[in-house]
Design a protein around this motif. Structure first.
Motif, PDB file in Angstrom:
ATOM      1  N   ASN A  22       0.816  -1.206   0.000  1.00  0.00           N
ATOM      2  CA  ASN A  22       0.000   0.000   0.000  1.00  0.00           C
ATOM      3  C   ASN A  22       0.860   1.271   0.000  1.00  0.00           C
ATOM      4  O   ASN A  22       1.980   1.281   0.493  1.00  0.00           O
ATOM      5  N   TRP A  23       0.278   2.326  -0.554  1.00  0.00           N
ATOM      6  CA  TRP A  23       0.817   3.690  -0.501  1.00  0.00           C
ATOM      7  C   TRP A  23       2.101   3.899  -1.296  1.00  0.00           C
ATOM      8  O   TRP A  23       2.799   4.898  -1.104  1.00  0.00           O
ATOM      9  N   SER A  52      -4.060   2.653  -2.601  1.00  0.00           N
ATOM     10  CA  SER A  52      -4.350   3.343  -1.352  1.00  0.00           C
ATOM     11  C   SER A  52      -4.561   2.345  -0.224  1.00  0.00           C
ATOM     12  O   SER A  52      -5.206   1.306  -0.400  1.00  0.00           O
ATOM     13  N   GLY A  53      -4.014   2.664   0.950  1.00  0.00           N
ATOM     14  CA  GLY A  53      -4.223   1.811   2.109  1.00  0.00           C
ATOM     15  C   GLY A  53      -5.632   1.894   2.649  1.00  0.00           C
ATOM     16  O   GLY A  53      -6.061   1.044   3.440  1.00  0.00           O
ATOM     17  N   ASP A  54      -6.385   2.915   2.221  1.00  0.00           N
ATOM     18  CA  ASP A  54      -7.772   3.078   2.680  1.00  0.00           C
ATOM     19  C   ASP A  54      -8.732   2.131   1.980  1.00  0.00           C
ATOM     20  O   ASP A  54      -9.676   1.628   2.589  1.00  0.00           O
ATOM     21  N   ASN A  55      -8.495   1.907   0.679  1.00  0.00           N
ATOM     22  CA  ASN A  55      -9.482   1.149  -0.098  1.00  0.00           C
ATOM     23  C   ASN A  55      -8.867   0.223  -1.140  1.00  0.00           C
ATOM     24  O   ASN A  55      -9.594  -0.450  -1.859  1.00  0.00           O
ATOM     25  N   SER A  59      -4.788   5.814  -6.706  1.00  0.00           N
ATOM     26  CA  SER A  59      -5.251   7.108  -6.219  1.00  0.00           C
ATOM     27  C   SER A  59      -4.363   8.219  -6.742  1.00  0.00           C
ATOM     28  O   SER A  59      -3.137   8.092  -6.763  1.00  0.00           O
ATOM     29  N   ASP A  61      -3.809  12.161  -5.833  1.00  0.00           N
ATOM     30  CA  ASP A  61      -4.171  13.052  -4.737  1.00  0.00           C
ATOM     31  C   ASP A  61      -3.430  14.377  -4.800  1.00  0.00           C
ATOM     32  O   ASP A  61      -2.282  14.437  -5.263  1.00  0.00           O
ATOM     33  N   ARG A  71      -9.311  13.785  -4.140  1.00  0.00           N
ATOM     34  CA  ARG A  71      -8.753  12.451  -4.387  1.00  0.00           C
ATOM     35  C   ARG A  71      -9.490  11.788  -5.546  1.00  0.00           C
ATOM     36  O   ARG A  71     -10.726  11.695  -5.562  1.00  0.00           O
ATOM     37  N   ASP A 134       6.504   5.796   3.512  1.00  0.00           N
ATOM     38  CA  ASP A 134       5.905   4.553   3.036  1.00  0.00           C
ATOM     39  C   ASP A 134       6.895   3.785   2.169  1.00  0.00           C
ATOM     40  O   ASP A 134       7.933   4.312   1.756  1.00  0.00           O
TER      41      ASP A 134
END
Length: 231
Positions: A22-23, A52-55, A59, A61, A71, A134
């Motif tokens: 991620n990231w 993205s680590g969120d979803n 991404s 941004d 985003r 990251d």
């Protein structure tokens, strides 16, 4: 770097991601709490993120003072093991950014705060690394292009079709010209900065060079005076 290009720019890349969690940043422009050369905590940034680590999605941004805005999310993570064409169109004038993948429009998003390209403190300009601590990007880059101005959907599709080894000509610059007393005054919008060129031999492509004179900006318009023969 990119902050000097104005508030309407386009970033275009052909890249192959080999997977890095991620990231992972394909590219990142901005600054961090640690300052120049340090990846620890982002302040301002313009990033393309593999996953993205969120979803778990690709991404694109932008952020100011550590607060993300506009985003743009892809339908999936950046594909692994295959070359992918990604275009990030950033318009801080109309406050709408756009994302294209492999020549296709994916999504648009409004910039929700005062972020601008020209207002960025872009002391860290990186491929494969971000403003945060990251994991770095694991992959390869075929071609990376930065345009002053906004590529249209048709131009993005044409560039993808032509591939990374052929320049499509970038963003057209609208010009106006007036001739008076032997002086040709050429004007164009300051949102599309350009270098004026001239040639006395139109039959030879390599005969073009930088025109005499210096462009002057006033009220959103560049103008440049060039000596002209009225005969």
């Amino acid at each position: 770097m990119i902050s000097s290009l104005g508030d309407q720019i386009t970033l275009e890349i052909w890249t192959t991601w080999n997977g890095s969690g991620n990231w992972g940043r394909v590219y990142s422009f901005g600054d961090s709490v640690g300052g120049e050369g340090v990846s620890n905590q982002g302040l301002d940034w313009l990033d393309l993120i593999t996953q993205s680590g969120d979803n778990g999605l690709l991404s694109a941004d932008v952020a100011i003072d550590g607060a993300g805005t506009a985003r743009l999310l892809g339908p999936a993570p950046l594909p692994q093991g295959v070359e992918t064409h990604v275009v990030f169109v950033i318009d801080a004038v109309t406050k709408v950014n756009r994302l294209y993948i492999n020549g296709q429009w994916i999504t648009s998003a409004a910039i929700q705060n005062a972020w601008t390209v020209s207002g960025m403190n872009d002391i860290n300009n990186w491929l494969g690394r971000g403003q945060w601590a990251d994991q770095r990007y694991l992959g390869s880059f075929n071609e990376f292009r930065v345009y002053t101005g906004l590529l249209s959907q048709a131009e993005v599709a044409t560039s993808f079709a032509r591939g990374p080894d052929q320049i499509t000509g970038g963003v057209p610059v609208p010009l106006d010209a007036t001739l008076q007393d032997g002086v040709l005054t050429i004007t164009w919008p300051s949102t599309t900065p350009a270098t004026l060129q001239s040639s006395t031999d139109l039959s030879t492509p390599g005969a073009w060079g930088t025109a005499d004179g210096t462009p002057v900006e006033s009220n959103g318009v560049f103008s440049q005076d060039v000596p002209a023969d009225q005969d």
